[in-house]
Design a protein around this motif. Structure first.
Motif, short mmCIF file in Angstrom:
data_model
loop_
_atom_site.label_atom_id
_atom_site.label_comp_id
_atom_site.label_asym_id
_atom_site.label_seq_id
_atom_site.Cartn_x
_atom_site.Cartn_y
_atom_site.Cartn_z
N MET A 3 0.85 -1.20 0.00
CA MET A 3 0.00 0.00 0.00
C MET A 3 0.88 1.24 0.00
O MET A 3 1.79 1.37 0.80
CB MET A 3 -0.91 -0.01 1.24
N THR A 4 0.61 2.15 -0.91
CA THR A 4 1.42 3.36 -1.02
C THR A 4 0.85 4.46 -0.14
O THR A 4 -0.33 4.46 0.22
CB THR A 4 1.47 3.84 -2.48
N SER A 5 1.69 5.42 0.16
CA SER A 5 1.28 6.52 1.03
C SER A 5 0.43 7.53 0.27
O SER A 5 0.79 7.95 -0.84
CB SER A 5 2.51 7.22 1.61
N PRO A 6 -0.71 7.96 0.86
CA PRO A 6 -1.55 8.97 0.20
C PRO A 6 -1.12 10.40 0.55
O PRO A 6 -1.84 11.35 0.20
CB PRO A 6 -2.93 8.66 0.76
N ALA A 7 0.03 10.54 1.21
CA ALA A 7 0.43 11.86 1.72
C ALA A 7 0.48 12.95 0.64
O ALA A 7 -0.02 14.06 0.87
CB ALA A 7 1.78 11.75 2.43
N PRO A 8 1.08 12.71 -0.53
CA PRO A 8 1.11 13.77 -1.55
C PRO A 8 -0.28 14.22 -1.98
O PRO A 8 -0.52 15.42 -2.15
CB PRO A 8 1.89 13.13 -2.71
N PRO A 53 -8.76 6.41 -2.56
CA PRO A 53 -8.64 4.95 -2.50
C PRO A 53 -7.71 4.38 -3.56
O PRO A 53 -6.99 3.40 -3.29
CB PRO A 53 -10.10 4.49 -2.73
N LEU A 54 -7.72 4.97 -4.75
CA LEU A 54 -6.83 4.48 -5.81
C LEU A 54 -5.36 4.69 -5.46
O LEU A 54 -4.51 3.84 -5.74
CB LEU A 54 -7.16 5.18 -7.14
N GLN A 55 -5.06 5.83 -4.84
CA GLN A 55 -3.68 6.13 -4.47
C GLN A 55 -3.15 5.14 -3.44
O GLN A 55 -1.96 4.82 -3.42
CB GLN A 55 -3.60 7.56 -3.91
N GLN A 56 -4.02 4.63 -2.60
CA GLN A 56 -3.60 3.66 -1.59
C GLN A 56 -3.31 2.30 -2.21
O GLN A 56 -2.48 1.53 -1.70
CB GLN A 56 -4.67 3.52 -0.52
N GLU A 57 -3.97 1.99 -3.32
CA GLU A 57 -3.77 0.70 -3.99
C GLU A 57 -2.56 0.73 -4.93
O GLU A 57 -1.79 -0.23 -4.98
CB GLU A 57 -5.02 0.32 -4.78
N SER A 68 0.32 3.60 -6.73
CA SER A 68 0.82 4.97 -6.77
C SER A 68 0.74 5.56 -8.17
O SER A 68 0.94 4.85 -9.17
CB SER A 68 2.28 5.00 -6.28
N PHE A 69 0.43 6.84 -8.24
CA PHE A 69 0.49 7.59 -9.50
C PHE A 69 0.96 9.00 -9.16
O PHE A 69 0.80 9.49 -8.04
CB PHE A 69 -0.86 7.60 -10.22
N PRO A 70 1.58 9.67 -10.13
CA PRO A 70 2.20 10.98 -9.84
C PRO A 70 1.20 12.03 -9.39
O PRO A 70 0.11 12.15 -9.95
CB PRO A 70 2.84 11.37 -11.18
N ILE A 71 1.58 12.78 -8.36
CA ILE A 71 0.82 13.93 -7.88
C ILE A 71 1.74 15.15 -7.94
O ILE A 71 2.81 15.16 -7.33
CB ILE A 71 0.32 13.73 -6.44
N HIS A 72 1.33 16.17 -8.68
CA HIS A 72 2.16 17.36 -8.85
C HIS A 72 1.76 18.41 -7.80
O HIS A 72 0.94 19.29 -8.06
CB HIS A 72 2.01 17.90 -10.27
N LEU A 73 2.35 18.28 -6.63
CA LEU A 73 1.97 19.09 -5.48
C LEU A 73 2.19 20.59 -5.72
O LEU A 73 1.40 21.43 -5.29
CB LEU A 73 2.74 18.64 -4.25
N ALA A 133 -3.69 7.84 -16.92
CA ALA A 133 -3.86 7.30 -18.27
C ALA A 133 -3.29 5.90 -18.42
O ALA A 133 -3.81 5.08 -19.20
CB ALA A 133 -3.22 8.23 -19.29
N ASN A 134 -2.22 5.60 -17.70
CA ASN A 134 -1.57 4.30 -17.85
C ASN A 134 -2.07 3.27 -16.84
O ASN A 134 -1.46 2.21 -16.68
CB ASN A 134 -0.05 4.46 -17.70
N LEU A 135 -3.17 3.58 -16.17
CA LEU A 135 -3.74 2.66 -15.18
C LEU A 135 -5.17 2.35 -15.61
O LEU A 135 -6.13 2.90 -15.08
CB LEU A 135 -3.72 3.30 -13.79
N PRO A 136 -5.33 1.43 -16.57
CA PRO A 136 -6.63 1.25 -17.21
C PRO A 136 -7.61 0.33 -16.47
O PRO A 136 -8.31 -0.46 -17.09
CB PRO A 136 -6.24 0.62 -18.56
#
Length: 221
Positions: free
Chosen positions: A1-6, A141-145, A147-152, A197-200
């Motif tokens: 599980m990835t961190s949702p912090a960003p 929820p998706l970010q926890q499953e 990771s995908f880039p977040i441009h903070l 886009a790359n997570l279909p």
């Protein structure tokens, strides 16, 4: 599980921007009508920010007073003027937001330019509210499953633009700041769509569709 912090940090900055813009609407009397963005009847669909000790505060109402010698009939003839730009006291915005400046009286009746400005501001407020809702309910929820880039930094810039916008009264600088907020919000949404886009998966496709709908509500200016 990835961190949702960003993502959480990004949403936090966007919420500060949203509260600042909603306060701006309220102080101008643009958010009090039925169905108007930021109005009490519309608050149930605006995501709530985390509790803070320095939340937004409305300026105390000032009693209406007679004013003579101003072209006759400020009480009656000024109703349309107050609908556009009512006089307000300076008020502190959301946490990290800006202090709103009072509007001078006698600004004249509503013009097409002011109505267009009101519509543009409402569009940014509505789109920001929708974006935060999508991020909280779908992207979180998706970010926890996966990771995908977040441009903070884009969300930080959006918050700063909105804080600067709240310090303006009217004129070219206000228009430039409002357009900058519009474009920055579009950039945030576009980058989120690219990140997904790359997570279909079906969930990602639903999130992308929601983001594209927000983008359609932010036409080129």
């Amino acid at each position: 599980m990835t961190s949702p912090a960003p993502l959480v940090a990004s949403i936090s900055h966007q919420m500060v921007a949203l509260q600042t813009l909603q306060l701006l609407q309220q102080e101008w009397g643009w958010g009090d009508g039925p169905g108007a963005p930021g109005s009490p009847r519309d608050q149930d669909r605006v995501p709530a920010a985390a509790p803070s000790s320095s939340g937004p505060m409305r300026a105390p109402p000032r009693p209406e007073r007679e004013e003579g010698g101003r072209g006759g009939g400020t009480r009656n003839g000024g109703a349309q003027e107050r609908a556009c730009f009512p006089e307000v006291e300076g008020a502190r915005g959301a946490e990290g937001g800006a202090e709103l400046l009072p509007f001078p009286r006698d600004r004249g009746p509503c013009t097409l330019a002011r109505l267009a400005m009101r519509s543009a501001l409402a569009r940014v407020v509505d789109s920001t509210s929708e974006l935060v809702s999508v991020e909280q309910t779908l992207l979180g929820p998706l970010q926890q499953e996966r990771s995908f880039p977040i441009h903070l930094k884009d969300s930080v810039e959006f918050r700063n633009i909105c804080s600067h916008l709240a310090l303006q009264i009217e004129g070219q600088q206000f228009d430039r700041d409002l357009n900058a907020a519009h474009q920055c919000l579009k950039t945030i949404v576009k980058k989120l769509i690219q990140s997904l886009a790359n997570l279909p998966s079906d969930a990602h496709m639903v999130a992308c569709a929601s983001l594209r709908q927000i983008l359609q509500n932010l036409p080129d200016t």
